[in-house]
Design an enzyme around this catalytic site. Structure first.
Site, PDB file in Angstrom:
ATOM      1  N   LYS A  10      46.719  44.562  33.051  1.00  0.00           N
ATOM      2  CA  LYS A  10      45.839  42.688  33.240  1.00  0.00           C
ATOM      3  C   LYS A  10      46.219  42.297  31.644  1.00  0.00           C
ATOM      4  O   LYS A  10      46.027  40.821  31.834  1.00  0.00           O
ATOM      5  CB  LYS A  10      44.048  42.237  33.102  1.00  0.00           C
ATOM      6  CG  LYS A  10      43.857  43.596  34.785  1.00  0.00           C
ATOM      7  CD  LYS A  10      42.118  43.098  35.238  1.00  0.00           C
ATOM      8  CE  LYS A  10      42.272  42.980  35.866  1.00  0.00           C
ATOM      9  NZ  LYS A  10      40.319  42.798  36.711  1.00  0.00           N
TER      10      LYS A  10
ATOM     11  N   ASP B 169      38.692  36.681  38.445  1.00  0.00           N
ATOM     12  CA  ASP B 169      37.882  37.488  38.147  1.00  0.00           C
ATOM     13  C   ASP B 169      36.750  36.189  37.646  1.00  0.00           C
ATOM     14  O   ASP B 169      35.483  36.016  38.055  1.00  0.00           O
ATOM     15  CB  ASP B 169      38.168  38.586  37.273  1.00  0.00           C
ATOM     16  CG  ASP B 169      38.838  39.842  37.740  1.00  0.00           C
ATOM     17  OD1 ASP B 169      38.410  39.997  38.939  1.00  0.00           O
ATOM     18  OD2 ASP B 169      39.798  40.162  36.501  1.00  0.00           O
TER      19      ASP B 169
END
Ligand code: ATR
Length: 289
Positions: A75, A111
């Site tokens: 990420k 997210d």
């Protein structure tokens, strides 16, 4: 697409890259979504080792893969291999969704917005509310930044208080909002919870197989609070069970998982995501394993 044909010469490919990848829930969720919308798309898992990440993104361009989700451990490192970075993803320093427009790869962090959507779908708007966040890692950064942008008042509690302080410093720098930072202990929790409207657990405490763990003892939980646990396995964590018993409203991490997926789906397809179909598929996958 014909209903008896899963993949054809025109099928658009999406997927998820990570290592390990065997336990990902995303293929179940996204393939259910494509099916529900009758889209000629397929979603595949790709195990990509750390030192292959650059080549994986070159492969995405070469093979014209439309979209990818990015998970542990890529990420943060993924940023150096893409062409454009969304502003919020840049601030958070982590990317979980890639969109490929004719070879130009853009990175987003769904997210953060996924967390917010999970609240908003229940008519809970954190603007002006006091939110206590337990933890100060990657998930806490995404959640606290989107909440700061929305106008929430933040208290960040972490086992390592220096990391909570760092997160609060970023919030002041990026969003011009004061966030309080403190050590995660019973005394601080007790004081924080008294003024908390929404309590969010971003630590891994309570996650399977350590389901007996909880970041907050039952005696500190109170009615009137919303308790959001980002842990989704199990669906009902000890924290959520005890919060419910205390009369609090509870939200499971599965909602954040589903919404981050739904927002990625919308970026890839340009269509509204079938959120309920995605939630059903995620819960089925979770309870099957
Ligand atoms: P994520 O991306 O899921 O947020 P992370 O960046 O590794 O994962 O962050 C994990 C968070 O959970 C951290 O805030 C960590 O606290 P420390 O900064 O003190 O390490 C917290 N955490 C993990 N295990 C914990 C435990 N047993 N008790 C309290 N906090 C814990």
């Amino acid at each position: 697409m014909k209903s008896d044909e899963l993949i054809s010469g025109t099928t658009t490919i999406c997927g998820v890259i990570g290592d390990p990848i065997a336990h990902t829930m995303s293929p179940s969720m996204h393939n259910a979504a494509f099916k529900a919308c009758g889209l000629d798309y397929i979603y595949l898992p790709f195990r990509v080792k750390k030192d292959e990440l650059g080549r994986a993104i070159a492969g995405m361009r070469a093979l014209n893969i439309r979209g990818l989700n990015v998970t542990i451990p890529h990420k943060v490192a993924i940023r150096q291999f893409i062409d454009k970075l969304d502003d919020m993803a840049e601030k958070i320093g982590a990317v979980n969704t890639l969109v490929n427009e004719n070879g130009i790869v853009s990175g987003y962090n769904t997210d953060a917005q996924g967390f917010l959507q999970a609240l908003l779908e229940r008519d809970i708007d954190p603007a002006g509310k006091t939110v206590s966040i337990l933890g100060a890692g990657g998930a806490a950064r995404a959640i606290s930044f989107i909440l700061a942008e929305r106008g929430a008042n933040l208290i960040i509690l972490n086992r390592t208080p220096e990391k909570a302080g760092e997160c609060a410093g970023r919030i002041a720098q990026y969003f011009g909002r004061e966030a309080r930072a403190m050590a995660l202990n019973n005394q601080n929790l007790k004081a924080a919870i008294k003024e908390t409207d929404i309590l969010v657990n971003t630590t891994s405490l309570g996650m399977s197989p350590d389901v007996q763990q909880t970041p907050v003892t039952a005696d500190l939980l109170q009615c009137g609070t919303v308790v959001f646990d980002t842990v989704y396995n199990p669906l009902q964590t000890r924290l959520l069970m005890e919060a419910e018993k205390a009369g609090a409203k509870t939200i499971s991490g599965i909602d954040m998982l589903v919404w981050q997926g739904a927002l990625a789906f919308e970026k890839w397809t340009g269509q509204q995501a079938p959120v309920d179909a995605m939630r059903t598929a995620a819960i089925k996958r979770l309870t099957e394993r």
